[in-house]
Enzyme design. Structure first.
Site, mmCIF file in Angstrom:
data_model
loop_
_atom_site.group_PDB
_atom_site.id
_atom_site.type_symbol
_atom_site.label_atom_id
_atom_site.label_comp_id
_atom_site.label_asym_id
_atom_site.label_seq_id
_atom_site.Cartn_x
_atom_site.Cartn_y
_atom_site.Cartn_z
ATOM 1 N N LYS A 176 33.870 18.450 33.604
ATOM 2 C CA LYS A 176 33.638 16.417 33.591
ATOM 3 C C LYS A 176 33.058 16.170 34.989
ATOM 4 O O LYS A 176 33.732 15.820 35.504
ATOM 5 C CB LYS A 176 34.318 15.903 33.001
ATOM 6 C CG LYS A 176 33.794 14.381 32.713
ATOM 7 C CD LYS A 176 34.424 13.194 33.143
ATOM 8 C CE LYS A 176 34.055 12.764 34.538
ATOM 9 N NZ LYS A 176 33.470 12.037 34.928
ATOM 10 N N GLY A 228 38.355 14.123 43.838
ATOM 11 C CA GLY A 228 37.754 12.885 43.923
ATOM 12 C C GLY A 228 38.862 11.860 44.465
ATOM 13 O O GLY A 228 39.586 12.487 45.331
ATOM 14 N N SER A 229 38.902 10.858 43.974
ATOM 15 C CA SER A 229 39.252 9.239 45.270
ATOM 16 C C SER A 229 40.937 10.346 44.517
ATOM 17 O O SER A 229 41.915 10.607 43.576
ATOM 18 C CB SER A 229 39.673 8.160 44.411
ATOM 19 O OG SER A 229 40.023 7.663 43.292
ATOM 20 N N GLU A 250 41.940 17.178 44.644
ATOM 21 C CA GLU A 250 42.290 17.784 46.306
ATOM 22 C C GLU A 250 41.169 15.843 46.473
ATOM 23 O O GLU A 250 40.878 16.020 45.786
ATOM 24 C CB GLU A 250 40.752 18.687 46.405
ATOM 25 C CG GLU A 250 40.666 20.092 46.230
ATOM 26 C CD GLU A 250 42.285 19.742 47.838
ATOM 27 O OE1 GLU A 250 41.991 19.233 48.677
ATOM 28 O OE2 GLU A 250 43.155 20.691 47.981
ATOM 29 N N CYS A 284 34.598 13.811 52.378
ATOM 30 C CA CYS A 284 36.242 13.584 52.186
ATOM 31 C C CYS A 284 36.556 14.588 53.719
ATOM 32 O O CYS A 284 37.906 13.462 53.832
ATOM 33 C CB CYS A 284 36.337 14.823 50.912
ATOM 34 S SG CYS A 284 36.531 16.432 50.720
ATOM 35 N N GLN A 331 29.642 1.532 45.705
ATOM 36 C CA GLN A 331 29.545 2.354 46.990
ATOM 37 C C GLN A 331 29.443 1.135 48.288
ATOM 38 O O GLN A 331 30.122 1.035 49.131
ATOM 39 C CB GLN A 331 29.057 3.440 47.095
ATOM 40 C CG GLN A 331 29.790 4.835 47.123
ATOM 41 C CD GLN A 331 30.869 4.701 47.582
ATOM 42 O OE1 GLN A 331 32.297 4.537 48.205
ATOM 43 N NE2 GLN A 331 30.956 5.810 49.441
ATOM 44 N N GLU A 382 40.322 4.619 53.567
ATOM 45 C CA GLU A 382 39.028 5.441 53.873
ATOM 46 C C GLU A 382 38.011 4.708 53.576
ATOM 47 O O GLU A 382 38.381 3.955 52.266
ATOM 48 C CB GLU A 382 39.279 7.075 52.265
ATOM 49 C CG GLU A 382 38.418 7.561 51.802
ATOM 50 C CD GLU A 382 38.331 9.034 50.980
ATOM 51 O OE1 GLU A 382 38.625 8.566 49.736
ATOM 52 O OE2 GLU A 382 38.160 9.783 51.796
HETATM 53 P P1 NAP Z 1 36.650 9.617 41.642
HETATM 54 O O1 NAP Z 1 36.141 8.095 40.743
HETATM 55 O O2 NAP Z 1 38.636 9.606 41.739
HETATM 56 O O3 NAP Z 1 35.944 10.148 40.229
HETATM 57 C C1 NAP Z 1 36.306 11.441 40.186
HETATM 58 C C2 NAP Z 1 35.713 12.431 39.051
HETATM 59 O O4 NAP Z 1 36.965 12.074 38.164
HETATM 60 C C3 NAP Z 1 34.873 11.116 38.381
HETATM 61 O O5 NAP Z 1 34.291 12.760 37.555
HETATM 62 C C4 NAP Z 1 35.083 11.102 38.044
HETATM 63 O O6 NAP Z 1 33.892 10.243 36.982
HETATM 64 C C5 NAP Z 1 36.621 10.837 37.209
HETATM 65 N N1 NAP Z 1 37.428 9.673 36.578
HETATM 66 C C6 NAP Z 1 37.479 8.473 37.428
HETATM 67 N N2 NAP Z 1 38.447 8.154 36.237
HETATM 68 C C7 NAP Z 1 38.912 8.806 35.506
HETATM 69 C C8 NAP Z 1 39.942 9.123 34.632
HETATM 70 N N3 NAP Z 1 40.833 7.756 34.387
HETATM 71 N N4 NAP Z 1 41.122 10.471 34.233
HETATM 72 C C9 NAP Z 1 40.034 11.526 34.277
HETATM 73 N N5 NAP Z 1 38.727 11.343 35.390
HETATM 74 C C10 NAP Z 1 38.603 10.124 35.818
HETATM 75 O O7 NAP Z 1 35.995 9.574 43.403
HETATM 76 P P2 NAP Z 1 34.698 10.140 43.627
HETATM 77 O O8 NAP Z 1 34.031 8.142 44.286
HETATM 78 O O9 NAP Z 1 33.719 10.410 42.591
HETATM 79 O O10 NAP Z 1 34.552 10.450 44.582
HETATM 80 C C11 NAP Z 1 35.117 9.658 46.062
HETATM 81 C C12 NAP Z 1 36.165 10.202 46.463
HETATM 82 O O11 NAP Z 1 36.464 12.143 46.728
HETATM 83 C C13 NAP Z 1 36.533 10.516 48.032
HETATM 84 O O12 NAP Z 1 38.081 9.584 47.906
HETATM 85 C C14 NAP Z 1 36.907 11.241 48.306
HETATM 86 O O13 NAP Z 1 37.554 11.505 49.919
HETATM 87 C C15 NAP Z 1 37.701 12.310 47.541
HETATM 88 N N6 NAP Z 1 37.058 13.816 47.546
HETATM 89 C C16 NAP Z 1 38.107 14.761 48.282
HETATM 90 C C17 NAP Z 1 37.362 15.818 48.343
HETATM 91 C C18 NAP Z 1 38.663 16.333 48.811
HETATM 92 O O14 NAP Z 1 38.235 18.024 48.770
HETATM 93 N N7 NAP Z 1 39.533 16.633 49.366
HETATM 94 C C19 NAP Z 1 36.207 16.045 48.928
HETATM 95 C C20 NAP Z 1 34.873 14.979 48.345
HETATM 96 C C21 NAP Z 1 35.130 14.451 47.385
HETATM 97 P P3 NAP Z 1 33.126 8.815 37.053
HETATM 98 O O15 NAP Z 1 32.479 8.731 37.980
HETATM 99 O O16 NAP Z 1 32.431 9.421 35.793
HETATM 100 O O17 NAP Z 1 34.240 7.896 36.482
#
Ligand code: NAP
Length: 482
Positions: A176, A228-229, A250, A284, A331, A382
């Site tokens: 996904k 993700g977050s 992560e 990230c 964003q 962040e």
């Molecule tokens: P996010 O909002 O947490 O989304 C990540 C993924 O999770 C997306 O595919 C999102 O789908 C999905 N998601 C959202 N709510 C969910 C739920 N309740 N159940 C299951 N899946 C769900 O993060 P983002 O805004 O895409 O990415 C930015 C964040 O990622 C930042 O905090 C960044 O630091 C972090 N990040 C971390 C790393 C690492 O390796 N540590 C690398 C890259 C990014 P939808 O978007 O389609 O809603």
């Protein structure tokens, strides 16, 4: 309305595209440009995707490592052939500058080749047994069906650094992607489908809170790899733990670049600009805190002021631009909330002067501020945008204390030519990736990637570490009678 090569993105289950709703996607570099349409699906198809994966996994797991490796090598060839198209679509979808995006696709190719080679490597040990008639050994076995949930900020590299090791270990995948990177995900699937058996990777386009959550709560997956977050990651981890599903998360970061009094300032500023502002700060591992020793602070500020003023912000497809827009309206609003707070409660050190585009887009001028302490929201949360806060330290020890004063622990860098203080920093830094005279972003694909504290589930991705996650160890013993 300007329409260029509008791309239609579909979910793929068992090799077949799925019809669904229609959401129009606009280019964040030019909001009047229509880039594509997402045909999103809803929760009931999740089980269908998992069933298809389960079926495909059995045949895939029975292939030799060499055969699996050859398939991954073919995926690498296809990805490389489509590098320009994939990079262009991704830049238009989420605003990452085209040069960075081409580099990211090339990284995807490297990852596929790295894990392709793992198909011909040893996957266990022969272990001495007490009884000489017993032959004892360990081997890696696949987990089964792996759920993969990815963010939008690395739309190619992150999915591939999960999918490639998952496949070489003999698993099938239900993926996904973030909705905000789903055009790119669909394009990757178009390319991969030419090589992959049906059902081995099933990709679902839909919202995280519905489709993603169904994958977590209901689907018969055997493992989950999430990036993700931190908020979503902790939610995912809690569900996986309650189901006893192996998981890795992560998550976010509040990464630091520490500048000591003997640093080579020209090289340091160049690394800080890259670590802070490439991808418009939406990495990230982006540096969002700069901690400098008091004595070097005036010279550092002067250089940052000049260098940041001259940065070129503009359309993602223009190779001249150092950074593009942020990826979306959400964003844009979120980052501008922090910028407003910064303009109210902090002092500007450096800011980019102009936006090199006459298009309406989600452009934000890079900004560095000072005048808040290490506990301030701007130094703790962040921001995930082209923004950093500058903090002053009396000496080296205080610099390390400030660097570690965060709930996150993803990446940390120090700039110095002092060998002893470099080593001390590497030892004392509470981050999963620690670097000297290198920007906080950019850890290579063959090295472990991941964070400490609230940045990760304390697992690691990439390199050999990924093989540990995507497999389970079986210990075998056989006694020769007679
Ligand atoms: P996010 O909002 O947490 O989304 C990540 C993924 O999770 C997306 O595919 C999102 O789908 C999905 N998601 C959202 N709510 C969910 C739920 N309740 N159940 C299951 N899946 C769900 O993060 P983002 O805004 O895409 O990415 C930015 C964040 O990622 C930042 O905090 C960044 O630091 C972090 N990040 C971390 C790393 C690492 O390796 N540590 C690398 C890259 C990014 P939808 O978007 O389609 O809603």
């Amino acid at each position: 309305m300007h329409m260029t090569n509008v791309y239609e993105a579909y979910s793929v289950i068992n090799g077949k595209q799925q019809d669904g709703g229609a959401t129009t996607i606009y280019n964040p570099s030019n909001l009047s440009e229509h880039v594509g349409i997402l045909h999103d699906v809803s929760s009931p198809v999740v089980e269908e995707a998992t069933e298809a994966a389960k079926h495909a996994q059995q045949a895939w797991a029975s292939l030799s490592g060499l055969k699996k490796g050859a398939t991954l090598e073919n995926l690498a060839v296809k990805l490389e052939e489509n590098k320009e198209d994939i990079a262009t679509l991704a830049s238009s979808e989420m605003g990452k500058p085209i040069k960075e995006m081409k580099g990211e696709v090339a990284r995807g190719v490297q990852l596929l080749r790295y894990y392709a080679a793992e198909g011909s490597r040893s996957d266990g040990d022969v272990i001495p047994a007490a009884d000489p008639q017993v032959h004892q050994y360990s081997k890696r076995v696949p987990l089964g069906v792996v759920g993969v949930i990815t963010p939008w900020n690395f739309p190619v590299a992150i999915p591939i650094w999960k999918i490639a090791p998952a496949l070489i270990c003999g698993n099938a995948v239900v993926w996904k992607p973030a909705k905000q990177a789903a055009l790119t995900a669909s394009k990757i699937m178009d390319v991969f489908q030419e090589v992959l058996p049906a059902g081995l990777i099933n990709m679902l386009i839909g919202s995280g809170s519905q489709l993603g959550n169904t994958l977590l709560e209901k689907a018969t997956i055997d493992a989950l790899s999430f990036t993700g977050s931190t908020a979503t990651g902790l939610h995912a981890a809690a569900i996986c733990a309650s189901r006893n599903i192996k998981y890795q998360t992560e998550m976010g970061g509040k990464n630091v670049a520490v500048v000591l009094d003997d640093a080579d300032l020209d090289k340091t500023v160049s690394a800080i600009l890259s670590g802070t502002f490439t991808s418009a700060g939406q990495k990230c591992t982006a540096s969002s805190r700069i901690v400098a020793e008091k004595t070097i602070m005036p010279a550092l500020k002067d250089k940052l002021k000049t260098a940041v003023a001259e940065l070129r912000v503009g359309e993602a497809l223009d190779e001249q631009n150092f950074l593009g827009p942020v990826s979306s309206k959400d964003q844009y609003e979120k980052v501008n909330g922090y910028i407003s707070l910064a303009k109210k409660e902090a002092n500007v050190v450096a800011e980019t002067e102009t936006i090199a585009s006459d298009q309406e887009g989600y452009y934000i001028q890079p900004l560095i501020v000072e005048g808040v302490d290490a506990n301030h929201t701007l130094a703790q949360e962040e921001v995930f945008g082209p923004f950093a806060v500058l903090l002053e330290a009396e000496d080296f020890d205080e610099a390390i204390d400030i660097a570690n004063h965060t709930d996150y622990g993803l990446s940390a860098s120090i700039f110095t030519n002092d060998l002893s203080r470099s080593h001390q920093f590497l030892e004392r830094s509470e981050a999963g990736m620690v670097r000297v005279n290198l920007e906080t972003a950019g850890v290579e694909f063959q090295a472990p990637f991941g964070g400490m504290k609230m940045s990760s589930s304390h697992t690691r991705e990439q390199g050999q570490a990924a093989l540990e996650f995507y497999s389970e160890t079986k210990t075998c013993a056989i006694k020769h009678n007679g």
